[in-house]
Design a protein around this motif. Structure first.
Motif, PDB file in Angstrom:
ATOM      1  N   THR A  84       0.835  -1.199   0.000  1.00  0.00           N
ATOM      2  CA  THR A  84       0.000   0.000   0.000  1.00  0.00           C
ATOM      3  C   THR A  84       0.867   1.246   0.000  1.00  0.00           C
ATOM      4  OG1 THR A  84      -1.728  -1.190   1.207  1.00  0.00           O
ATOM      5  CG2 THR A  84      -1.850   1.210   1.245  1.00  0.00           C
ATOM      6  N   ILE A  85       1.868   1.267   0.875  1.00  0.00           N
ATOM      7  CA  ILE A  85       2.770   2.421   0.961  1.00  0.00           C
ATOM      8  C   ILE A  85       3.530   2.606  -0.344  1.00  0.00           C
ATOM      9  CG2 ILE A  85       4.888   3.246   2.085  1.00  0.00           C
ATOM     10  CD1 ILE A  85       3.718   1.988   4.716  1.00  0.00           C
ATOM     11  N   GLU A  86       4.084   1.528  -0.857  1.00  0.00           N
ATOM     12  CA  GLU A  86       4.858   1.577  -2.098  1.00  0.00           C
ATOM     13  C   GLU A  86       4.022   2.136  -3.250  1.00  0.00           C
ATOM     14  OE1 GLU A  86       6.132  -1.922  -5.059  1.00  0.00           O
ATOM     15  OE2 GLU A  86       7.046  -2.110  -3.067  1.00  0.00           O
ATOM     16  N   GLU A  87       2.819   1.612  -3.407  1.00  0.00           N
ATOM     17  CA  GLU A  87       1.954   2.043  -4.513  1.00  0.00           C
ATOM     18  C   GLU A  87       1.447   3.471  -4.322  1.00  0.00           C
ATOM     19  OE1 GLU A  87       1.484   0.435  -7.414  1.00  0.00           O
ATOM     20  OE2 GLU A  87       2.906  -1.043  -6.645  1.00  0.00           O
ATOM     21  N   ARG A  88       1.153   3.849  -3.080  1.00  0.00           N
ATOM     22  CA  ARG A  88       0.666   5.205  -2.841  1.00  0.00           C
ATOM     23  C   ARG A  88       1.788   6.220  -3.077  1.00  0.00           C
ATOM     24  NH1 ARG A  88      -2.836   4.493   1.315  1.00  0.00           N
ATOM     25  NH2 ARG A  88      -4.560   4.414  -0.146  1.00  0.00           N
ATOM     26  N   GLU A  89       3.011   5.870  -2.717  1.00  0.00           N
ATOM     27  CA  GLU A  89       4.144   6.766  -2.992  1.00  0.00           C
ATOM     28  C   GLU A  89       4.343   6.929  -4.502  1.00  0.00           C
ATOM     29  OE1 GLU A  89       7.324   5.055  -0.628  1.00  0.00           O
ATOM     30  OE2 GLU A  89       6.796   6.320   1.091  1.00  0.00           O
ATOM     31  N   LYS A  90       4.173   5.840  -5.255  1.00  0.00           N
ATOM     32  CA  LYS A  90       4.249   5.929  -6.721  1.00  0.00           C
ATOM     33  C   LYS A  90       3.143   6.843  -7.260  1.00  0.00           C
ATOM     34  CE  LYS A  90       5.929   1.256  -7.679  1.00  0.00           C
ATOM     35  NZ  LYS A  90       5.535  -0.022  -8.300  1.00  0.00           N
ATOM     36  N   LEU A  91       1.956   6.700  -6.694  1.00  0.00           N
ATOM     37  CA  LEU A  91       0.822   7.513  -7.142  1.00  0.00           C
ATOM     38  C   LEU A  91       1.085   8.990  -6.867  1.00  0.00           C
ATOM     39  CD1 LEU A  91      -2.032   7.393  -8.374  1.00  0.00           C
ATOM     40  CD2 LEU A  91      -2.918   7.209  -6.047  1.00  0.00           C
ATOM     41  N   ASN A 131      -3.820   9.414   3.656  1.00  0.00           N
ATOM     42  CA  ASN A 131      -3.942   7.952   3.581  1.00  0.00           C
ATOM     43  C   ASN A 131      -2.588   7.271   3.751  1.00  0.00           C
ATOM     44  OD1 ASN A 131      -6.715   8.090   3.257  1.00  0.00           O
ATOM     45  ND2 ASN A 131      -6.628   7.961   1.037  1.00  0.00           N
ATOM     46  N   LEU A 132      -1.537   7.889   3.213  1.00  0.00           N
ATOM     47  CA  LEU A 132      -0.186   7.353   3.380  1.00  0.00           C
ATOM     48  C   LEU A 132       0.207   7.367   4.855  1.00  0.00           C
ATOM     49  CD1 LEU A 132       2.360   6.234   2.009  1.00  0.00           C
ATOM     50  CD2 LEU A 132       3.091   8.608   1.637  1.00  0.00           C
ATOM     51  N   SER A 133      -0.155   8.432   5.549  1.00  0.00           N
ATOM     52  CA  SER A 133       0.154   8.508   6.988  1.00  0.00           C
ATOM     53  C   SER A 133      -0.551   7.385   7.754  1.00  0.00           C
ATOM     54  CB  SER A 133      -0.233   9.876   7.557  1.00  0.00           C
ATOM     55  OG  SER A 133      -1.628   9.996   7.749  1.00  0.00           O
ATOM     56  N   LEU A 134      -1.766   7.068   7.356  1.00  0.00           N
ATOM     57  CA  LEU A 134      -2.497   5.985   8.026  1.00  0.00           C
ATOM     58  C   LEU A 134      -1.816   4.637   7.796  1.00  0.00           C
ATOM     59  CD1 LEU A 134      -6.200   6.985   7.243  1.00  0.00           C
ATOM     60  CD2 LEU A 134      -4.930   7.338   9.379  1.00  0.00           C
ATOM     61  N   SER A 135      -1.267   4.454   6.608  1.00  0.00           N
ATOM     62  CA  SER A 135      -0.545   3.211   6.318  1.00  0.00           C
ATOM     63  C   SER A 135       0.711   3.102   7.170  1.00  0.00           C
ATOM     64  CB  SER A 135      -0.183   3.131   4.832  1.00  0.00           C
ATOM     65  OG  SER A 135      -1.349   3.071   4.046  1.00  0.00           O
ATOM     66  N   TYR A 136       1.422   4.211   7.318  1.00  0.00           N
ATOM     67  CA  TYR A 136       2.613   4.195   8.183  1.00  0.00           C
ATOM     68  C   TYR A 136       2.226   3.959   9.641  1.00  0.00           C
ATOM     69  CZ  TYR A 136       5.967   5.569   4.610  1.00  0.00           C
ATOM     70  OH  TYR A 136       6.798   5.579   3.511  1.00  0.00           O
ATOM     71  N   ILE A 140       7.339   8.364  12.842  1.00  0.00           N
ATOM     72  CA  ILE A 140       8.110   9.433  12.190  1.00  0.00           C
ATOM     73  C   ILE A 140       7.577   9.656  10.775  1.00  0.00           C
ATOM     74  CG2 ILE A 140      10.394  10.049  11.305  1.00  0.00           C
ATOM     75  CD1 ILE A 140      11.531   8.542  13.790  1.00  0.00           C
ATOM     76  N   LYS A 141       7.441   8.567  10.007  1.00  0.00           N
ATOM     77  CA  LYS A 141       6.925   8.676   8.639  1.00  0.00           C
ATOM     78  C   LYS A 141       5.467   9.119   8.632  1.00  0.00           C
ATOM     79  CE  LYS A 141       9.687   7.270   5.348  1.00  0.00           C
ATOM     80  NZ  LYS A 141      10.028   8.149   4.250  1.00  0.00           N
ATOM     81  N   CYS A 156       4.062  12.725   6.723  1.00  0.00           N
ATOM     82  CA  CYS A 156       3.018  12.771   5.695  1.00  0.00           C
ATOM     83  C   CYS A 156       1.917  13.772   6.016  1.00  0.00           C
ATOM     84  CB  CYS A 156       2.397  11.381   5.507  1.00  0.00           C
ATOM     85  SG  CYS A 156       3.537  10.182   4.851  1.00  0.00           S
ATOM     86  N   LEU A 157       1.835  14.146   7.280  1.00  0.00           N
ATOM     87  CA  LEU A 157       0.743  15.048   7.684  1.00  0.00           C
ATOM     88  C   LEU A 157       1.099  16.495   7.575  1.00  0.00           C
ATOM     89  CD1 LEU A 157      -0.617  13.075  10.742  1.00  0.00           C
ATOM     90  CD2 LEU A 157      -1.613  13.230   8.469  1.00  0.00           C
TER      91      LEU A 157
END
Length: 182
Positions: free
Chosen positions: A138-145, A164-169, A176-177, A181-182
């Motif tokens: 999820t993180i990998e794909e969202r970062e690509k997006l 959404n990326l922050s929620l995945s982290y 920290i990550k 993102c926030l």
């Protein structure tokens, strides 16, 4: 005009049963409809009504009828019907089929130059990964997006994507990550 009214009755007024009665009247005369847009739209709207009534199998059947009845000039509406099929398949927990629908819809939107819906369908796929606990994917794909939207300066969805990326982290206890993102 009736097709637009059905959408308003179903969605804005939240009266899907009333909208269903109206669409059934239109469907009784479907053999007289020759325009592919009107044919496909009838089934597309009926699919939406059944989705709102939580009759997901009938929604899926009507979205397929919409796809089958739209013509080549109606490709944006075909994309929508495929996307909505993905939503139904997600609700039915047919996640692989939902990903297939979203991937196909995304290609349609991309070919039509509709970046907003292309990215929305990609985000829907990513959300399925998260739903199934594939947090790293999820993180990998969202970062690509995020990289994709930044590359074309399409900033509209960035706030949502970073949130959404922050929620995945957060799910990975990477505070920290998450905060970055926030």
């Amino acid at each position: 005009k009736a097709i637009k009214a059905i959408y308003t009755i179903n969605t804005s007024l939240t009266q899907p049963n009333r909208a269903l009665k109206l669409i059934n009247l239109i469907e009784n005369n479907i053999s007289n409809i020759k325009d592919s847009f009107l044919l496909g739209s009838t089934y597309l709207k009926k699919g939406g009504i059944f989705f709102n009534l939580n009759n997901l199998e009938k929604a899926l059947n009507n979205y397929q009828l919409a796809i089958d009845n739209f013509g080549k000039k109606d490709s944006i509406h075909i994309a929508d019907a495929i996307y909505f099929s993905g939503q139904v398949n997600f609700e039915l927990s047919n996640h692989i089929k939902a990903i297939e629908n979203y991937t196909l819809a995304s290609k349609y939107y991309e070919n039509l130059g509709d970046n907003e819906y292309m990215f929305q369908t990609k985000e829907s796929i990513i959300s399925i990964y998260g739903t199934n606990g594939f947090n790293k994917k999820t993180i990998e794909e969202r970062e690509k997006l995020i990289e994709e939207v930044l590359a074309i300066n399409f900033t509209k969805p960035l706030g949502t994507y970073y949130y959404n990326l922050s929620l995945s982290y957060k799910k990975l206890n990477n505070l920290i990550k998450e905060k970055e993102c926030l």
